[in-house]
Structure formats: structure tokens, C-alpha cells
Design a protein around this motif. Sequence first.
Motif, PDB file in Angstrom:
ATOM      1  N   LEU A  63      44.748 -19.499 -45.963  1.00 47.67           N
ATOM      2  CA  LEU A  63      43.927 -20.659 -45.622  1.00 47.67           C
ATOM      3  C   LEU A  63      44.502 -21.975 -46.141  1.00 47.67           C
ATOM      4  O   LEU A  63      45.036 -22.034 -47.244  1.00 47.67           O
ATOM      5  CB  LEU A  63      42.515 -20.460 -46.177  1.00 47.67           C
ATOM      6  N   GLY A  64      44.355 -23.009 -45.322  1.00 43.57           N
ATOM      7  CA  GLY A  64      44.808 -24.336 -45.701  1.00 43.57           C
ATOM      8  C   GLY A  64      43.924 -25.398 -45.095  1.00 43.57           C
ATOM      9  O   GLY A  64      43.039 -25.098 -44.284  1.00 43.57           O
ATOM     10  N   MET A  65      44.171 -26.620 -45.511  1.00 41.04           N
ATOM     11  CA  MET A  65      43.490 -27.803 -44.974  1.00 41.04           C
ATOM     12  C   MET A  65      44.559 -28.782 -44.504  1.00 41.04           C
ATOM     13  O   MET A  65      45.640 -28.833 -45.085  1.00 41.04           O
ATOM     14  CB  MET A  65      42.657 -28.499 -46.064  1.00 41.04           C
ATOM     15  N   PRO A  66      44.240 -29.609 -43.486  1.00 40.33           N
ATOM     16  CA  PRO A  66      45.238 -30.574 -43.024  1.00 40.33           C
ATOM     17  C   PRO A  66      45.297 -31.809 -43.919  1.00 40.33           C
ATOM     18  O   PRO A  66      44.259 -32.312 -44.362  1.00 40.33           O
ATOM     19  CB  PRO A  66      44.723 -30.949 -41.628  1.00 40.33           C
ATOM     20  N   ASP A  67      46.515 -32.291 -44.175  1.00 37.73           N
ATOM     21  CA  ASP A  67      46.647 -33.594 -44.827  1.00 37.73           C
ATOM     22  C   ASP A  67      46.449 -34.681 -43.757  1.00 37.73           C
ATOM     23  O   ASP A  67      46.082 -34.372 -42.612  1.00 37.73           O
ATOM     24  CB  ASP A  67      47.984 -33.712 -45.575  1.00 37.73           C
ATOM     25  N   ALA A  68      46.678 -35.929 -44.095  1.00 34.80           N
ATOM     26  CA  ALA A  68      46.446 -37.039 -43.158  1.00 34.80           C
ATOM     27  C   ALA A  68      47.288 -36.917 -41.887  1.00 34.80           C
ATOM     28  O   ALA A  68      46.901 -37.405 -40.833  1.00 34.80           O
ATOM     29  CB  ALA A  68      46.704 -38.377 -43.849  1.00 34.80           C
ATOM     30  N   GLU A  69      48.435 -36.238 -41.980  1.00 39.81           N
ATOM     31  CA  GLU A  69      49.304 -36.047 -40.802  1.00 39.81           C
ATOM     32  C   GLU A  69      49.087 -34.695 -40.127  1.00 39.81           C
ATOM     33  O   GLU A  69      49.794 -34.357 -39.185  1.00 39.81           O
ATOM     34  CB  GLU A  69      50.783 -36.171 -41.203  1.00 39.81           C
TER      35      GLU A  69
END
Length: 123
Positions: free
Chosen positions: A98-104
Motif C-alpha cells: 500500500l502507498g499514497m500519492p505524492d503531489a506528482e
Amino acid sequence: MHMNHDADAPIAPQIAFDQFLAVDIRVGTIVEAETFPEARKPAYKLTIDFGPVIGTKRSSAQITEHYALEDLAGMQVAAVVNFPPRQIGPMMSEVLTLGMPDAEGKVVLIQPSKPVPNGGRLF
């Protein structure tokens, strides 16, 4: 099943608590990380230790932008452990890291804020 990962995506439809409980998210420690040249998008092959009950599982993760291969071993991550395995190129991915998106929109891994025992379940 395409998910909208944007920060401005609308909230998902309401679910029952039972549906949340059906998703088994566990913590594990990456024991090995390898390049995955056959992947369509840049990715690593991870081997993750989820403790004595679940054991070691493999995962493909598109985390090449923020994480160097040599920094991954020993890192704790969260993963869904009860999806059916998925064939990704030549490898069978057994868990979804699992991960989350950074601003890009690049993936940042989800990790416990302090070390916890492998196999612990998210609640």
C-alpha cells in the motif's frame, strides 16, 4: 478496477464496517528487493516477511521514484494479504503493498510510525 488516486477525487461510497473488516491489511518487513525489468511500468519485486502465521509473500511495487533498491530491505510496509494472487509479467504478486500519492502522483509507502511486530493487522 481503476482507482482514482488524485487528492481531489470524491469520497468513495459508504460501506458497512464488515466490508472494511473483510480487507486484511497486515504489516511486514521487506527482506529482499529486486529490479523488475519485465514490468510495464518501473517497479521492484519485493519479498515481505509477515511473521510466522502468514509467512513470506511476494509483491510488485511501483515505488522506484522515491525508493532506492538498497534502502528497502528492513523497511516495514503495509499490504493487503487476502487478495487472490495476480500474475504480473513473469512473477506472481501475492500481496498488494500500500502507498499514497505524492503531489506528482508518485507512490509513497504506508508505514507504521514506530516498529511493530510483523503480521500485525490494521484496525
